[in-house]
Enzyme design. Structure first.
Site, short mmCIF file in Angstrom:
data_model
loop_
_atom_site.label_atom_id
_atom_site.label_comp_id
_atom_site.label_asym_id
_atom_site.label_seq_id
_atom_site.Cartn_x
_atom_site.Cartn_y
_atom_site.Cartn_z
N SER A 139 0.83 -1.21 0.00
CA SER A 139 0.00 0.00 0.00
C SER A 139 0.86 1.25 0.00
CB SER A 139 -0.93 0.00 1.21
OG SER A 139 -0.20 0.41 2.34
N LYS A 140 0.20 2.38 -0.24
CA LYS A 140 0.90 3.66 -0.28
C LYS A 140 1.64 3.93 1.02
CE LYS A 140 -1.84 5.77 -3.79
NZ LYS A 140 -2.29 6.97 -4.42
#
Ligand code: GLU
Length: 509
Positions: free
Chosen positions: A264-265
């Site tokens: 994920s970011k």
């Protein structure tokens, strides 16, 4: 007639581009180039609420840095433009109307409050509300309301959305080039919103209309879009575009290094590696996220690494140039399972590409750091330094750590080495060696090698011990490349000065 392959990368400018998105673009690029096709950049910015300033520019800069060029798209132009969906707003309205006319879509006038109340009521009964064949008949839409009422509401500009009408009990089949046949039952799918009364289409309508109008032959995108594909397939059918419908290929996810969930970011800076191609400063919070470029990764290394995260050419090696990747690429060698991001492997790739980089170019990269440090340098000298130490480096910014002694003479000497290696006789040995070196006409490394070895033999001193002390004198620590190469590059004057300074400074008596 065979259609020319045309693929598109269609990011939404909602923030920095995730490295998984870069991989999607790369696979599209490789597929297009392998098949003599076109690679198109389309910006999907219909969701104005999620628009982030600077994100489109970021996307464009990323591909410039990676040197992956689009054949058509935003900034570049082409025959199928405009390539930014907000500039194509007028086009979608007509297509939404077509779906209404063919009864594949309907107007829905339910307000957000009404829908929220409905959701709550369902929740209280431990059910999930969905706008679909089981509920649409009891809601406020052009299926349930009399025609006159619908006309009146539209005339009075009552806010509405246009929803796709999923037929009941229908199996929708997706022929995925990676996953094979995937079947979905229409009863599980909700009547997705396609268009809103503010004149904007949603992703689904704009995406399908544009893929059709832009003559896209293959849609290669992340696995998270697989569920939406059922709707897209139904849209092609509803528009009667099935003959030219693109083929679909859904790519496996990029996973966290431990394989537990999607990368994920947030993961990157938490786990100590970038998840974005370039540095990103959030325009709202000023939060900074690191990028591959700024972390010293070379674009060729990033491309090679990403290409192998989820695809493999079935060969017994890992280094491939872009040309090789193009000629080897095929969708059927894309893996079905997610690919774990591997930081050590990413560094390894960079190490390999750093070694391949011409010394002159590396010297130029390194000069930026030298300038920042206020070092006066000659680029030819830097080039030689780089040649000697690059093997020990994976990143340009590691060059300084490995080579600072070539630019600054040591002003201290590693105590541990002194303790272990320096003998009472070493000062005298080094002093005599300096005299010997001083009379040499030739300071080439092989001459130095011979001279120093002869000297050691003559004086019957321990080779390892003495060489370590000589290294300590020149470098200050037990590190660095070949000692004769170091002395050669430092030159006679500097080498002798360093030996004399060490002899004067270090004393163990
Ligand atoms: N705009 C979508 C995205 O941001 C594109 C998905 C697709 O390629 O269809 O990923």
């Amino acid at each position: 007639m065979e259609r020319k392959v045309r693929v598109r990368f269609a990011p939404s400018p909602t923030g920095p581009l995730h490295i998984g998105g870069v991989r999607t673009a790369l696979y599209n690029y490789l597929f297009a180039k392998k098949n003599g096709g076109d690679f198109i950049l389309r910006i999907e910015d219909t969701d104005q609420g999620r628009f982030v300033p600077g994100a489109e520019e970021y996307i464009i800069e990323t591909f410039k840095w990676l040197n992956l060029n689009f054949d058509e798209g935003v900034q570049k132009g082409g025959d199928y433009g405009p390539y930014r969906q907000s500039d194509r707003k007028e086009i979608y309205k007509e297509y939404a109307q077509r779906l209404i006319d063919s009864k594949n879509a309907y107007y829905a006038f339910d307000t957000n409050e009404e829908l929220d109340a409905m959701r709550k009521q369902y929740e209280s009964e431990k059910k999930t509300f969905q706008y679909d064949s089981s509920t649409r008949e009891s809601l406020k839409n052009s299926i349930t309301l009399p025609q006159d009422e619908v006309k009146r509401l539209l005339k009075e500009n009552t806010p509405y959305v246009i929803r796709f009408l999923f037929p009941k009990d229908t199996t929708i089949e997706i022929d995925d080039l990676i996953r094979g046949k995937v079947k979905m039952n229409s009863n599980l799918l909700d009547d997705k919103v396609l268009f809103k009364s503010d004149g904007m289409p949603t992703y689904h309508l704009a995406n399908v209309v544009d893929d059709h109008l832009m003559n896209i032959t293959h849609v290669i995108r992340g696995e998270e879009w697989l569920p939406s594909t059922a709707l897209h397939i139904m849209l092609y059918k509803a528009f009667d575009w099935e003959e030219t419908k693109p083929e679909f290929a859904h790519l496996p996810l990029l996973l966290k290094p431990d394989g537990n969930g999607k990368l994920s970011k947030r993961d990157g800076d938490r786990l100590g590696f970038p998840v974005f191609p370039l540095i990103w400063v959030d325009p709202k919070t000023n939060e900074v996220s690191s990028g591959y470029r700024e972390s010293g990764y070379l674009p060729e290394a990033v491309i090679n690494m990403l290409a192998l995260l989820g695809w493999n050419p079935g060969l017994d090696r890992d280094i491939f140039s872009l040309e090789e990747l193009i000629s080897l690429f095929s969708l059927d060698r894309i893996s079905l399972s997610g690919a774990k991001f591997d930081l050590e492997k990413a560094k390894w790739f960079n190490h390999q590409y750093l070694q391949q980089r011409p010394n002159r170019v590396l010297a130029e990269d390194f000069s930026v750091i030298l300038k920042e440090k206020g070092i006066d340098f000659d680029i030819n000298y830097v080039e030689k330094v780089v040649y000697l130490v690059k093997e020990r480096c994976s990143f340009v910014n590691e060059l300084w750590e490995q080579s600072s002694f070539f630019f600054i003479a040591p002003n201290s000497y590693d105590e541990k080495v002194i303790k272990k290696r320096w003998k009472p006789s070493t000062n005298d040995d080094l002093y005599v060696l300096a005299e010997r070196l001083n009379i040499l006409d030739n300071f080439e490394s092989n001459t130095l090698n011979e001279t120093i070895h002869n000297f050691i033999e003559e004086r019957e001193i321990n080779l390892g011990q003495f060489m370590n002390c000589l290294r300590l004198s020149l470098v200050g620590k037990a590190m660095g490349p070949d000692l004769f190469e170091i002395a050669h590059l430092l030159g006679k004057k500097e080498t002798i000065e360093r030996i004399e300074r060490a002899v004067k400074t270090i004393s163990i008596i």
